[in-house]
Design a protein around this motif. Structure first.
Motif, PDB file in Angstrom:
ATOM      1  N   ALA A 397       7.714  -7.480  -2.276  1.00 54.90           N
ATOM      2  CA  ALA A 397       8.328  -7.876  -1.327  1.00 54.90           C
ATOM      3  C   ALA A 397       9.680  -6.660  -2.142  1.00 54.90           C
ATOM      4  O   ALA A 397       9.384  -5.846  -0.939  1.00 54.90           O
ATOM      5  CB  ALA A 397       9.065  -9.578  -2.074  1.00 54.90           C
ATOM      6  N   ALA A 398       9.058  -5.869  -3.099  1.00 55.04           N
ATOM      7  CA  ALA A 398      10.715  -5.180  -3.406  1.00 55.04           C
ATOM      8  C   ALA A 398       9.992  -3.501  -2.624  1.00 55.04           C
ATOM      9  O   ALA A 398      10.417  -3.198  -1.529  1.00 55.04           O
ATOM     10  CB  ALA A 398      10.397  -4.828  -4.692  1.00 55.04           C
ATOM     11  N   ALA A 399       9.299  -3.584  -2.590  1.00 57.32           N
ATOM     12  CA  ALA A 399       7.780  -1.948  -1.455  1.00 57.32           C
ATOM     13  C   ALA A 399       7.924  -2.478  -0.275  1.00 57.32           C
ATOM     14  O   ALA A 399       8.763  -2.106   0.462  1.00 57.32           O
ATOM     15  CB  ALA A 399       6.726  -2.247  -1.758  1.00 57.32           C
ATOM     16  N   THR A 400       7.962  -3.908   0.443  1.00 54.23           N
ATOM     17  CA  THR A 400       7.909  -3.767   2.167  1.00 54.23           C
ATOM     18  C   THR A 400       9.993  -3.432   2.285  1.00 54.23           C
ATOM     19  O   THR A 400      10.027  -3.133   3.212  1.00 54.23           O
ATOM     20  CB  THR A 400       8.081  -5.350   1.970  1.00 54.23           C
ATOM     21  N   GLU A 401      10.914  -4.375   1.076  1.00 53.16           N
ATOM     22  CA  GLU A 401      12.091  -4.292   1.217  1.00 53.16           C
ATOM     23  C   GLU A 401      12.229  -2.320   1.631  1.00 53.16           C
ATOM     24  O   GLU A 401      13.112  -1.964   2.304  1.00 53.16           O
ATOM     25  CB  GLU A 401      12.688  -4.539   0.371  1.00 53.16           C
ATOM     26  N   ALA A 402      11.781  -1.735   0.352  1.00 51.85           N
ATOM     27  CA  ALA A 402      11.781  -0.334   0.867  1.00 51.85           C
ATOM     28  C   ALA A 402      11.407   0.142   1.696  1.00 51.85           C
ATOM     29  O   ALA A 402      11.822   1.319   2.474  1.00 51.85           O
ATOM     30  CB  ALA A 402      11.428   0.082  -0.712  1.00 51.85           C
ATOM     31  N   LEU A 403       9.864  -0.277   2.464  1.00 50.76           N
ATOM     32  CA  LEU A 403       9.479   0.753   3.275  1.00 50.76           C
ATOM     33  C   LEU A 403      10.012   0.281   4.671  1.00 50.76           C
ATOM     34  O   LEU A 403      10.986   1.178   5.376  1.00 50.76           O
ATOM     35  CB  LEU A 403       8.326  -0.256   3.267  1.00 50.76           C
ATOM     36  N   ASP A 404      10.941  -0.910   4.685  1.00 57.00           N
ATOM     37  CA  ASP A 404      11.397  -1.818   6.194  1.00 57.00           C
ATOM     38  C   ASP A 404      13.403   0.058   6.439  1.00 57.00           C
ATOM     39  O   ASP A 404      13.660   0.105   7.292  1.00 57.00           O
ATOM     40  CB  ASP A 404      12.137  -2.646   5.961  1.00 57.00           C
ATOM     41  N   LEU A 405      13.909  -0.053   4.628  1.00 59.69           N
ATOM     42  CA  LEU A 405      14.757   0.661   4.844  1.00 59.69           C
ATOM     43  C   LEU A 405      14.167   1.887   5.594  1.00 59.69           C
ATOM     44  O   LEU A 405      15.294   2.580   5.305  1.00 59.69           O
ATOM     45  CB  LEU A 405      15.453   0.271   3.225  1.00 59.69           C
ATOM     46  N   ALA A 406      13.621   2.421   4.366  1.00 55.11           N
ATOM     47  CA  ALA A 406      13.324   3.827   4.847  1.00 55.11           C
ATOM     48  C   ALA A 406      13.349   4.045   6.558  1.00 55.11           C
ATOM     49  O   ALA A 406      13.496   5.329   7.287  1.00 55.11           O
ATOM     50  CB  ALA A 406      12.240   4.273   4.177  1.00 55.11           C
ATOM     51  N   LEU A 407      11.826   3.551   7.246  1.00 56.92           N
ATOM     52  CA  LEU A 407      11.724   3.693   8.228  1.00 56.92           C
ATOM     53  C   LEU A 407      13.093   3.235   9.201  1.00 56.92           C
ATOM     54  O   LEU A 407      13.504   4.025   9.902  1.00 56.92           O
ATOM     55  CB  LEU A 407      11.282   2.301   8.579  1.00 56.92           C
ATOM     56  N   ARG A 408      13.623   2.115   8.937  1.00 59.75           N
ATOM     57  CA  ARG A 408      15.086   2.441   9.949  1.00 59.75           C
ATOM     58  C   ARG A 408      16.328   3.095   9.644  1.00 59.75           C
ATOM     59  O   ARG A 408      16.463   3.745  10.585  1.00 59.75           O
ATOM     60  CB  ARG A 408      16.672   0.832   9.252  1.00 59.75           C
ATOM     61  N   ILE A 409      16.674   4.121   8.518  1.00 66.81           N
ATOM     62  CA  ILE A 409      17.452   5.294   7.963  1.00 66.81           C
ATOM     63  C   ILE A 409      16.794   6.944   8.327  1.00 66.81           C
ATOM     64  O   ILE A 409      17.071   7.436   8.082  1.00 66.81           O
ATOM     65  CB  ILE A 409      18.090   5.423   7.597  1.00 66.81           C
ATOM     66  N   GLY A 410      15.453   6.423   9.052  1.00 70.20           N
ATOM     67  CA  GLY A 410      14.799   8.238   9.043  1.00 70.20           C
ATOM     68  C   GLY A 410      14.790   8.908   7.525  1.00 70.20           C
ATOM     69  O   GLY A 410      15.433   9.474   7.352  1.00 70.20           O
ATOM     70  N   LEU A 417       6.865   7.891  -1.100  1.00 66.67           N
ATOM     71  CA  LEU A 417       7.008   6.660  -2.061  1.00 66.67           C
ATOM     72  C   LEU A 417       6.302   5.950  -2.132  1.00 66.67           C
ATOM     73  O   LEU A 417       5.172   5.087  -3.275  1.00 66.67           O
ATOM     74  CB  LEU A 417       8.253   6.890  -2.519  1.00 66.67           C
ATOM     75  N   VAL A 418       6.941   4.905  -1.092  1.00 64.57           N
ATOM     76  CA  VAL A 418       5.950   3.155  -1.261  1.00 64.57           C
ATOM     77  C   VAL A 418       4.689   3.511  -1.142  1.00 64.57           C
ATOM     78  O   VAL A 418       3.673   2.800  -1.198  1.00 64.57           O
ATOM     79  CB  VAL A 418       6.467   2.642   0.085  1.00 64.57           C
ATOM     80  N   ARG A 419       3.971   4.823   0.053  1.00 64.50           N
ATOM     81  CA  ARG A 419       2.775   4.300   0.244  1.00 64.50           C
ATOM     82  C   ARG A 419       2.034   4.622  -0.362  1.00 64.50           C
ATOM     83  O   ARG A 419       0.588   5.105  -1.288  1.00 64.50           O
ATOM     84  CB  ARG A 419       2.513   5.658   1.929  1.00 64.50           C
ATOM     85  N   GLU A 420       2.062   5.731  -1.500  1.00 64.11           N
ATOM     86  CA  GLU A 420       2.202   6.461  -2.902  1.00 64.11           C
ATOM     87  C   GLU A 420       1.574   5.172  -3.920  1.00 64.11           C
ATOM     88  O   GLU A 420       0.549   5.303  -4.683  1.00 64.11           O
ATOM     89  CB  GLU A 420       2.307   7.450  -3.807  1.00 64.11           C
ATOM     90  N   LEU A 421       2.315   3.871  -3.449  1.00 65.55           N
ATOM     91  CA  LEU A 421       2.483   3.143  -4.323  1.00 65.55           C
ATOM     92  C   LEU A 421       1.082   2.295  -4.102  1.00 65.55           C
ATOM     93  O   LEU A 421       0.779   1.091  -5.146  1.00 65.55           O
ATOM     94  CB  LEU A 421       3.523   2.364  -5.061  1.00 65.55           C
ATOM     95  N   THR A 422       0.653   1.879  -2.576  1.00 63.06           N
ATOM     96  CA  THR A 422      -0.015   0.884  -1.894  1.00 63.06           C
ATOM     97  C   THR A 422      -1.439   1.161  -2.932  1.00 63.06           C
ATOM     98  O   THR A 422      -1.762  -0.374  -3.178  1.00 63.06           O
ATOM     99  CB  THR A 422      -0.109   0.935  -0.839  1.00 63.06           C
ATOM    100  N   PRO A 423      -1.882   2.340  -3.269  1.00 64.63           N
ATOM    101  CA  PRO A 423      -3.206   1.829  -3.836  1.00 64.63           C
ATOM    102  C   PRO A 423      -3.644   0.721  -5.162  1.00 64.63           C
ATOM    103  O   PRO A 423      -4.301   0.740  -5.016  1.00 64.63           O
ATOM    104  CB  PRO A 423      -3.573   3.579  -4.174  1.00 64.63           C
ATOM    105  N   ARG A 424      -1.768   1.050  -5.798  1.00 62.92           N
ATOM    106  CA  ARG A 424      -2.265  -0.340  -7.324  1.00 62.92           C
ATOM    107  C   ARG A 424      -2.408  -1.528  -6.313  1.00 62.92           C
ATOM    108  O   ARG A 424      -2.316  -2.545  -7.434  1.00 62.92           O
ATOM    109  CB  ARG A 424      -0.380   0.226  -7.648  1.00 62.92           C
ATOM    110  N   PHE A 425      -1.958  -2.086  -6.164  1.00 65.36           N
ATOM    111  CA  PHE A 425      -2.013  -3.158  -5.077  1.00 65.36           C
ATOM    112  C   PHE A 425      -3.862  -3.711  -4.404  1.00 65.36           C
ATOM    113  O   PHE A 425      -3.380  -4.520  -4.481  1.00 65.36           O
ATOM    114  CB  PHE A 425      -0.789  -3.587  -3.417  1.00 65.36           C
ATOM    115  N   ALA A 426      -4.599  -2.799  -5.152  1.00 66.42           N
ATOM    116  CA  ALA A 426      -5.497  -2.848  -4.203  1.00 66.42           C
ATOM    117  C   ALA A 426      -6.127  -3.792  -5.184  1.00 66.42           C
ATOM    118  O   ALA A 426      -7.543  -4.817  -4.186  1.00 66.42           O
ATOM    119  CB  ALA A 426      -7.212  -2.096  -4.587  1.00 66.42           C
TER     120      ALA A 426
END
Length: 443
Positions: A397-410, A417-426
């Motif tokens: 939920a936190a990572a999705t919130e961060a990703l949405d925010l980052a995409l919205r503001i460019g 940062l979010v993409r580098e974190l995603t492998p840990r969700f495997a």
């Protein structure tokens, strides 16, 4: 395509070695360790001509074959740790700002033209530059002098540049990506005026202050879009400008930016060394506090627990220390929110997960709404802390919130940062929100 001499070929030739000689030296260095190396002149040719990167062990053997100390080797920055690879890094000195800024503009042009050039700034070059800056008495502000009529006319021109700079550097985060070309043009104009040297001392001081501010802004834009060599060049240009201006705290701020970049690129030792040099001369308590906080982050990655805790305690103490002078603009945003979140990140690196999570949560709650990009970074840190606590649903939920925010503001850096974190969700493929997060991050 621009033709360049590879630093390895230059270092080898400077010592009178052929490719065969270097290969023989590499094999001998391996043999002294009881190992074998199959390096031959063809392999040396591939390193120098085809751009093949030798592994860390081979780089150590190369250094020995060239007669270089072992601590000169920085495998991550190959080939830029080699002697001669620091060409183009202007030394601090009188009238050094314009050449340093011209190097930054050239690096940007090289990128735009897709030329292949050796333009990276090595850790060795950065530390040498910082060491010169840190020498007592190395910064001497220009003496003031009376203004003549021409200087008064020039003052109107500088007034307009200052007004435009204030306008475009105060834009909301969402607009910064769209105004970067204006900031670059302003910096080019300021550089040209500095080069003309037709102003009185007060006018030159104002231009140096503008150059430092604009170079910092443009450097951060380059950093955010992962054009790191350009970012370093602009920050170095800004450091030169503060050096000529005599603004020690502003210079410490630019060293801090270079250190932050080093930490981001997984070079914590370089970051710590740069920060120690900055701390040796920084004056304002708020500046010292931020430098100590960033030092704590670097030391935590290096596993230096005691050093980390000392730096965190110093950052906390200094932040609340009164000062007669205004807080330098480069760290005016530094607050208890930043102290809490970055302290939590340092503790997370030391394995103190629960205390780290608590500090991150408290700091994020204090963060002003205007600092939206920082919010995205902090939210990603919080996602990491949830993963450390074994709570993948909250982390997603936190990572999705961060990703949405980052995409919205460019904010590309936050997306990274979010993409580098995603492998840990495997290992949590079925946790609520994880499949959706992984799909969005991969898009």
């Amino acid at each position: 395509m621009a033709k360049t001499t590879h630093p390895l070929a230059a270092a080898r030739s400077a010592r009178g070695l052929t490719g065969v000689d270097l290969a023989r030296g590499v094999r001998a260095a391996a043999q002294r360790r009881g190992l074998r190396s199959g390096v031959d002149k063809q392999r040396v040719w591939k390193w120098e001509v085809e751009g093949v990167k030798p592994d860390a062990a081979s780089q150590a053997y190369i250094a020995e074959a060239l007669g270089l100390p072992a601590d000169a080797v920085d495998p991550q920055t190959w080939p830029h740790w080699l002697p001669g690879a620091t060409a183009g890094v202007v030394e601090l000195g009188p009238a050094s700002t314009v050449p340093a800024l011209r190097e930054a503009f050239q690096a940007t042009m090289d990128h735009t033209r897709r030329r292949i050039v050796v333009s990276a700034v090595s850790s060795t070059a950065l530390l040498a530059l910082a060491g010169t800056w840190a020498q007592p008495g190395s910064t001497a502000p220009a003496h003031d002098e009376p203004l003549d009529d021409a200087s008064l006319a020039d003052g109107d021109e500088i007034d307009r540049l200052e007004q435009a700079t204030a306008l475009f550097t105060s834009q909301a985060t969402e607009n910064r990506m769209r105004t970067i070309s204006v900031l670059e043009a302003l910096l080019q104009s300021v550089t040209d005026l500095l080069d003309e040297r037709r102003h009185g001392a007060r006018g030159m001081a104002r231009l140096h202050a503008l150059a430092a501010r604009l170079a910092s802004e443009v450097g951060w834009h380059r950093f955010d879009v992962s054009r790191h060599e350009e970012a370093a060049r602009y920050w170095i240009g800004g450091l030169h400008s503060t050096h000529e201006l005599g603004d020690i705290d502003a210079g410490a701020g630019l060293l801090s930016d270079l250190a932050y970049q080093a930490s981001w690129r997984n070079r914590p030792k370089t970051a710590a060394d740069l920060l120690r040099r900055a701390l040796s001369r920084a004056r304002h308590p708020a500046a010292q506090s931020l430098l100590q906080l960033r030092l704590a982050r670097a030391l935590a990655v290096l596993g230096d627990r005691q050093g980390t805790l000392r730096a965190l305690a110093a950052a906390d103490r200094l932040l609340s220390m009164p000062a007669a002078d205004p807080v330098p603009s480069w760290c005016s945003w530094h607050s208890t929110a930043d102290l809490a979140v970055d302290s939590g990140q340092a503790l997370l690196d030391l394995g103190e997960t629960r205390r780290a999570h608590q500090l991150m949560r408290e700091g994020q709650a204090e963060l002003p709404a205007s600092r939206v990009k920082t919010l995205g970074v902090f939210t990603t840190y919080r996602a990491r802390s949830y993963l450390e606590l074994g709570e993948p649903e909250r982390a997603a939920a936190a990572a999705t919130e961060a990703l949405d925010l980052a995409l919205r503001i460019g904010a590309p850096r936050c997306v990274t940062l979010v993409r580098e974190l995603t492998p840990r969700f495997a290992k949590f493929p079925n946790a609520q929100g994880v499949p959706e997060l992984l799909a969005r991050a991969a898009a």
